[in-house]
Design a protein around this motif. Sequence first.
Motif, PDB file in Angstrom:
ATOM      1  N   GLY A   7      -2.440 -21.438  18.154  1.00 30.77           N
ATOM      2  CA  GLY A   7      -1.998 -21.311  16.893  1.00 30.77           C
ATOM      3  C   GLY A   7      -3.317 -20.972  16.317  1.00 30.77           C
ATOM      4  N   ARG A   8      -4.757 -20.985  16.678  1.00 27.82           N
ATOM      5  CA  ARG A   8      -5.535 -20.544  15.484  1.00 27.82           C
ATOM      6  C   ARG A   8      -5.431 -19.644  15.175  1.00 27.82           C
ATOM      7  NH1 ARG A   8      -9.242 -25.059  15.433  1.00 27.82           N
ATOM      8  NH2 ARG A   8      -7.483 -27.070  15.454  1.00 27.82           N
ATOM      9  N   PRO A   9      -6.278 -19.101  13.917  1.00 32.05           N
ATOM     10  CA  PRO A   9      -6.218 -17.239  13.338  1.00 32.05           C
ATOM     11  C   PRO A   9      -7.897 -16.876  14.060  1.00 32.05           C
ATOM     12  CG  PRO A   9      -6.752 -18.518  12.017  1.00 32.05           C
ATOM     13  CD  PRO A   9      -6.225 -20.002  12.286  1.00 32.05           C
ATOM     14  N   PHE A  16     -10.443 -17.411   9.947  1.00 30.65           N
ATOM     15  CA  PHE A  16     -11.313 -17.624  11.269  1.00 30.65           C
ATOM     16  C   PHE A  16     -12.174 -18.569  11.310  1.00 30.65           C
ATOM     17  CE2 PHE A  16     -14.668 -16.955  14.428  1.00 30.65           C
ATOM     18  CZ  PHE A  16     -14.256 -17.516  15.719  1.00 30.65           C
ATOM     19  N   HIS A  17     -13.026 -18.222  10.470  1.00 26.44           N
ATOM     20  CA  HIS A  17     -14.703 -19.122  10.202  1.00 26.44           C
ATOM     21  C   HIS A  17     -14.116 -20.081   9.826  1.00 26.44           C
ATOM     22  CE1 HIS A  17     -17.282 -16.021  11.056  1.00 26.44           C
ATOM     23  NE2 HIS A  17     -15.954 -14.980  10.587  1.00 26.44           N
ATOM     24  N   ALA A  18     -13.097 -20.379   8.568  1.00 27.66           N
ATOM     25  CA  ALA A  18     -12.833 -21.791   8.233  1.00 27.66           C
ATOM     26  C   ALA A  18     -12.472 -22.935   9.936  1.00 27.66           C
ATOM     27  CB  ALA A  18     -11.025 -22.209   7.370  1.00 27.66           C
ATOM     28  N   TRP A  19     -11.787 -22.787  10.771  1.00 22.84           N
ATOM     29  CA  TRP A  19     -11.534 -23.781  11.103  1.00 22.84           C
ATOM     30  C   TRP A  19     -12.630 -23.436  12.674  1.00 22.84           C
ATOM     31  CZ3 TRP A  19     -11.587 -22.589  16.797  1.00 22.84           C
ATOM     32  CH2 TRP A  19     -11.702 -20.845  16.926  1.00 22.84           C
ATOM     33  N   ALA A  20     -12.910 -22.258  13.001  1.00 22.59           N
ATOM     34  CA  ALA A  20     -14.592 -22.090  13.646  1.00 22.59           C
ATOM     35  C   ALA A  20     -15.419 -23.210  13.368  1.00 22.59           C
ATOM     36  CB  ALA A  20     -14.668 -20.841  14.440  1.00 22.59           C
ATOM     37  N   SER A  21     -16.090 -22.689  12.304  1.00 20.66           N
ATOM     38  CA  SER A  21     -17.324 -23.653  11.540  1.00 20.66           C
ATOM     39  C   SER A  21     -16.909 -25.808  12.174  1.00 20.66           C
ATOM     40  CB  SER A  21     -17.512 -23.566  10.486  1.00 20.66           C
ATOM     41  OG  SER A  21     -16.163 -24.026   9.727  1.00 20.66           O
ATOM     42  N   GLN A  22     -15.563 -25.445  12.049  1.00 15.45           N
ATOM     43  CA  GLN A  22     -15.344 -27.358  11.987  1.00 15.45           C
ATOM     44  C   GLN A  22     -15.377 -27.635  13.625  1.00 15.45           C
ATOM     45  OE1 GLN A  22     -14.953 -29.548  10.196  1.00 15.45           O
ATOM     46  NE2 GLN A  22     -16.058 -27.864   8.393  1.00 15.45           N
ATOM     47  N   ALA A  49     -18.807 -17.854  18.842  1.00 12.29           N
ATOM     48  CA  ALA A  49     -16.918 -17.930  19.275  1.00 12.29           C
ATOM     49  C   ALA A  49     -17.516 -16.254  17.881  1.00 12.29           C
ATOM     50  CB  ALA A  49     -16.872 -19.620  17.947  1.00 12.29           C
ATOM     51  N   VAL A  50     -18.294 -17.255  17.022  1.00  9.38           N
ATOM     52  CA  VAL A  50     -18.832 -16.298  15.680  1.00  9.38           C
ATOM     53  C   VAL A  50     -18.705 -14.688  15.801  1.00  9.38           C
ATOM     54  CG1 VAL A  50     -19.477 -15.224  13.637  1.00  9.38           C
ATOM     55  CG2 VAL A  50     -19.521 -17.939  14.384  1.00  9.38           C
ATOM     56  N   ALA A  51     -19.942 -14.458  17.632  1.00  9.51           N
ATOM     57  CA  ALA A  51     -19.773 -13.879  18.080  1.00  9.51           C
ATOM     58  C   ALA A  51     -18.704 -12.911  19.186  1.00  9.51           C
ATOM     59  CB  ALA A  51     -20.891 -12.879  19.329  1.00  9.51           C
TER      60      ALA A  51
END
Length: 261
Positions: A170-172, A177-183, A193-195
């Motif tokens: 369910g995550r975009p 993306f960056h909002a949830w991935a950074s957490q 993950a960013v790459a």
Amino acid sequence: MVRPNPLYGTGTFRRRIRVRAAPREVAVEMEDCNHGFRLRLWHDGERVTSVEVDPLRIPFNTCAEAIRPLQRALGHRLDEDEATLRSRLVPGDNCTHMHDMAVLAVAHAAAHGGEGVSTRLYDMAVDDEREGVVRARIACDGVPVHDWEIAGQPPDIPPHTLTAPPELAGRPVMRGFHAWASQAFEGMPREAAVALQRAYFVARARRHSFEPVAEHPGISDGMPQGACYSYNSGAVERAFRSEGTVRDFTHTPDLLLKFLP
């Protein structure tokens, strides 16, 4: 008119990034199906002092000009956070890939103790969409880090949404993306993950064929202002596609970072 790639659905987009941090210097190399760059960044232990890019394979003739806005990184303090660097560089003014390589170089300059040499190698693979699903994965120094399944164009799930692993469903993977991935991640897994998200973004180009390149100048793509340097007003009118820059590494990932002509 952009034509569909007749081979889409049978291949894999591949990208490889190598980072080498030494005292006062970081080198980043990146190659994928559409691009090839070498970047070198120097610092004095406190601030960025110089950055150079060798654009070996670029989609548009204008891409190499983006080394100019990248010079805004000069003077950036290594102890400042990534958000400060991104605000200084302004992503939309830059080549997306040079920008990301510079951010990566600064992060490794800040993390490197200043003695000896450290290296890191990322390998990314994004399979063409099959049965409504895109599989994307990344390994660091040969060890798997993330393995995602992403909704392509199914009717009942928003596109660009993670469907696996279950804890991330369910995550975009595009906007938001960056909002949830950074957490969700930190350290190397966050960097990976960013790459991988960037690789997924670029992999969408495999859906299309821009041949013959003379019929597909940048202005015909209809991209919004700020999408990247070559799509900005003043550059997009002069942006013409480069001949012979698209490669298919589906079955030859060992050729990545060899920068063959």
